[in-house]
Design a protein around this motif. Structure first.
Motif, PDB file in Angstrom:
ATOM      1  N   ALA A  73       0.847  -1.192   0.000  1.00  0.00           N
ATOM      2  CA  ALA A  73       0.000   0.000   0.000  1.00  0.00           C
ATOM      3  C   ALA A  73       0.879   1.238   0.000  1.00  0.00           C
ATOM      4  O   ALA A  73       1.895   1.299   0.706  1.00  0.00           O
ATOM      5  CB  ALA A  73      -0.906  -0.011   1.225  1.00  0.00           C
ATOM      6  N   GLN A  74       0.494   2.243  -0.773  1.00  0.00           N
ATOM      7  CA  GLN A  74       1.246   3.495  -0.829  1.00  0.00           C
ATOM      8  C   GLN A  74       0.746   4.518   0.173  1.00  0.00           C
ATOM      9  O   GLN A  74       1.303   5.610   0.282  1.00  0.00           O
ATOM     10  CB  GLN A  74       1.162   4.084  -2.241  1.00  0.00           C
ATOM     11  CG  GLN A  74       1.867   3.234  -3.286  1.00  0.00           C
ATOM     12  CD  GLN A  74       1.822   3.863  -4.658  1.00  0.00           C
ATOM     13  OE1 GLN A  74       0.755   4.245  -5.142  1.00  0.00           O
ATOM     14  NE2 GLN A  74       2.969   3.975  -5.289  1.00  0.00           N
ATOM     15  N   ALA A  75      -0.290   4.160   0.896  1.00  0.00           N
ATOM     16  CA  ALA A  75      -0.821   5.031   1.939  1.00  0.00           C
ATOM     17  C   ALA A  75      -1.398   4.163   3.048  1.00  0.00           C
ATOM     18  O   ALA A  75      -1.783   3.013   2.812  1.00  0.00           O
ATOM     19  CB  ALA A  75      -1.899   5.970   1.384  1.00  0.00           C
ATOM     20  N   GLY A  76      -1.443   4.705   4.242  1.00  0.00           N
ATOM     21  CA  GLY A  76      -2.046   3.982   5.345  1.00  0.00           C
ATOM     22  C   GLY A  76      -3.548   4.191   5.379  1.00  0.00           C
ATOM     23  O   GLY A  76      -4.056   5.212   4.912  1.00  0.00           O
ATOM     24  N   ALA A 223      -2.913  11.779  -3.202  1.00  0.00           N
ATOM     25  CA  ALA A 223      -3.275  11.101  -1.948  1.00  0.00           C
ATOM     26  C   ALA A 223      -4.534  10.269  -2.119  1.00  0.00           C
ATOM     27  O   ALA A 223      -4.640   9.147  -1.587  1.00  0.00           O
ATOM     28  CB  ALA A 223      -3.453  12.135  -0.843  1.00  0.00           C
ATOM     29  N   ARG A 226      -3.775   7.071  -4.082  1.00  0.00           N
ATOM     30  CA  ARG A 226      -3.028   6.077  -3.307  1.00  0.00           C
ATOM     31  C   ARG A 226      -3.912   5.277  -2.363  1.00  0.00           C
ATOM     32  O   ARG A 226      -3.437   4.294  -1.777  1.00  0.00           O
ATOM     33  CB  ARG A 226      -1.914   6.759  -2.527  1.00  0.00           C
ATOM     34  CG  ARG A 226      -0.773   7.240  -3.415  1.00  0.00           C
ATOM     35  CD  ARG A 226       0.309   7.926  -2.623  1.00  0.00           C
ATOM     36  NE  ARG A 226       1.437   8.272  -3.484  1.00  0.00           N
ATOM     37  CZ  ARG A 226       2.518   8.953  -3.093  1.00  0.00           C
ATOM     38  NH1 ARG A 226       2.605   9.360  -1.823  1.00  0.00           N
ATOM     39  NH2 ARG A 226       3.476   9.219  -3.945  1.00  0.00           N
ATOM     40  N   THR A 227      -5.157   5.668  -2.198  1.00  0.00           N
ATOM     41  CA  THR A 227      -6.060   4.850  -1.386  1.00  0.00           C
ATOM     42  C   THR A 227      -6.536   3.619  -2.152  1.00  0.00           C
ATOM     43  O   THR A 227      -7.190   2.750  -1.562  1.00  0.00           O
ATOM     44  CB  THR A 227      -7.277   5.672  -0.940  1.00  0.00           C
ATOM     45  OG1 THR A 227      -8.008   6.107  -2.097  1.00  0.00           O
ATOM     46  CG2 THR A 227      -6.841   6.885  -0.133  1.00  0.00           C
ATOM     47  N   GLY A 249      -0.637  -0.230   7.056  1.00  0.00           N
ATOM     48  CA  GLY A 249       0.264   0.911   7.071  1.00  0.00           C
ATOM     49  C   GLY A 249       0.882   1.150   5.711  1.00  0.00           C
ATOM     50  O   GLY A 249       0.908   0.257   4.848  1.00  0.00           O
ATOM     51  N   GLN A 250       1.382   2.346   5.512  1.00  0.00           N
ATOM     52  CA  GLN A 250       2.056   2.664   4.252  1.00  0.00           C
ATOM     53  C   GLN A 250       3.286   1.770   4.086  1.00  0.00           C
ATOM     54  O   GLN A 250       4.107   1.658   4.985  1.00  0.00           O
ATOM     55  CB  GLN A 250       2.472   4.130   4.233  1.00  0.00           C
ATOM     56  CG  GLN A 250       3.131   4.564   2.937  1.00  0.00           C
ATOM     57  CD  GLN A 250       3.460   6.045   2.949  1.00  0.00           C
ATOM     58  OE1 GLN A 250       3.177   6.738   3.926  1.00  0.00           O
ATOM     59  NE2 GLN A 250       4.064   6.529   1.887  1.00  0.00           N
ATOM     60  N   GLY A 251       3.386   1.120   2.958  1.00  0.00           N
ATOM     61  CA  GLY A 251       4.494   0.213   2.693  1.00  0.00           C
ATOM     62  C   GLY A 251       4.228  -1.220   3.102  1.00  0.00           C
ATOM     63  O   GLY A 251       5.070  -2.098   2.861  1.00  0.00           O
TER      64      GLY A 251
END
Length: 410
Positions: A73-76, A223, A226-227, A249-251
């Protein structure tokens, strides 16, 4: 009357002497021992040839996808939807997991409103500048006309003063009027030049505000994008590591995606064998009861902790092979070079290796140094290529023994 018996001894002696005499007759010749004769030993030979000894090695391999990625994931955020089931095929860019985008959408809405306000302020400032310009330009023209009149009056006053027709005070007043007209023109021109350039409400300042607002919109759009966790390439979703309602989490890895259009085999070889497996080298691969051709794609060149070098090969026509399955890779590796002779031609006596070379009907023992042995052949040093070597070595063969090459020897 009884006849006397003569002793037989003299007759026996006479016969013995006759047999031993040189002139003994035909019977004497048959009783003599013939001299011993030397018999040549029958052997087979082969021609020793210069060459390199190779061996076929078989190693275990693991089948891998051409591309295998744990997509993160690129965003949390909290997972709201899982859009693809495990084992399903996806295309490049296809959404797989959706995170909660409420905050991101609100931020994007606010950024767009801020951009609209900035653009409105800039537009109003530009309109105000355009509206003020005609009056400022008229002021400049009026000041230019006033200056021309003041200069004319100052020149006339100077002429009349020189003729004695005008007092000095009147001349000074005319000159002061010219100076005031010059100052008024400078102020009018400066007002025209500064129209809309000064202050926080100037078009220049508001243009910077618009650029900043546009950057805010781009950031908010990124942003929001990235969801959504998308497939970076076409393939099959092997596993999904999250569920609806779970926070990631992101990453953090979300799902695993493999590209099934290309299958690779990964295996390990010794550093010596790795030298012969350059990129493009073709190998045989056995998997699923069939034999495929594989081509080496890359090898690290550096041995790992197990002293083996990792190698990756692309399997041609292996798209249907199961990713993660086992296979066997076969390749040919060089084990040594020199003069090649059959293993049966090698004789070891007293810890020394040797072969027997035939020449002029005699077998000569030639000491050699063994370089390698494989597939019933031995690579040796110390022997001339082309020599006729005895193989197999018969028991009891000695250096210098007379031999004859039996049929079939080369």
């Amino acid at each position: 009357m009884t006849r006397p018996r003569w002793p037989l001894f003299p007759l026996t002696v006479c016969l013995a002497l006759t047999a031993c005499s040189p002139g003994g007759g035909e019977g004497a010749t048959r009783l003599s021992t013939p001299p011993p004769k030397t018999t040549a030993l029958a052997v087979r030979t082969v021609r020793a040839q210069e060459g390199e000894l190779t061996v076929v090695r078989t190693v275990a391999a693991t089948l891998e996808a051409g591309r295998d990625s744990n997509v993160a994931a690129q965003a949390g955020g909290t997972v709201t939807r899982v859009l693809v089931a495990e084992g399903e095929r996806v295309t490049t860019g296809q959404p797989v997991v959706q995170l909660d985008d409420t905050g991101a959408r609100q931020a994007l809405t606010s950024a767009r409103l801020a951009l609209q306000q900035a653009e409105l302020s800039l537009r109003q400032a530009r309109e105000a500048v355009q509206a003020a310009r005609p009056a400022l330009e008229a002021g400049v023209r009026a000041a230019e006309l006033g200056l021309r009149r003041a200069r004319e009056e100052a020149r006339n006053a100077q002429k009349r003063y020189d003729d004695g027709q005008l007092p000095e005070a009147a001349l000074l007043a005319a000159q002061a009027g010219e100076a005031q007209a010059e100052s008024a023109l400078a102020q009018a021109r400066n007002a025209l030049a500064q129209n809309g350039r000064a202050g926080a409400g100037s078009p220049e300042a508001l243009e910077l505000s618009v650029q900043s607002a546009r950057a805010g919109v781009t950031q908010a759009e990124t942003a929001l994008e990235r969801t959504v966790v998308r497939a970076p390439f076409a393939g099959v979703v092997v596993s999904v590591g999250t569920e609806v309602g779970e926070a990631v989490g992101q990453g953090s890895p979300v799902f695993r995606l493999v590209e099934t259009g290309e299958v690779r085999a990964r295996f390990n070889v010794t550093p010596a064998d790795a030298a012969a497996l350059a990129p493009g080298t073709r190998l045989n691969l056995d998997a699923g009861g069939q034999t495929y051709v594989a081509a080496v794609q890359r090898l690290s060149g550096v041995a790992g902790a197990d002293r083996l070098v990792p190698v990756t090969a692309r399997v041609e026509g292996g798209a249907a092979l199961p990713v993660g399955g086992a296979a066997q890779v076969r390749y040919r590796a060089a084990v040594g070079g020199g003069v090649l002779v059959p293993s049966a031609a090698l004789s070891v006596e007293g810890g020394e290796s040797a072969v027997y070379v035939v020449g002029d009907g005699v077998a000569r023992r030639v000491p050699v140094r063994v370089e390698a042995e494989a597939r019933g052949q031995v690579a040796v040093r110390g022997l001339d290529a082309g020599a006729r070597v005895v193989t197999p070595v018969p028991g009891g063969l000695q250096d210098g023994a007379r031999v004859r090459v039996a049929g079939g020897g080369s």
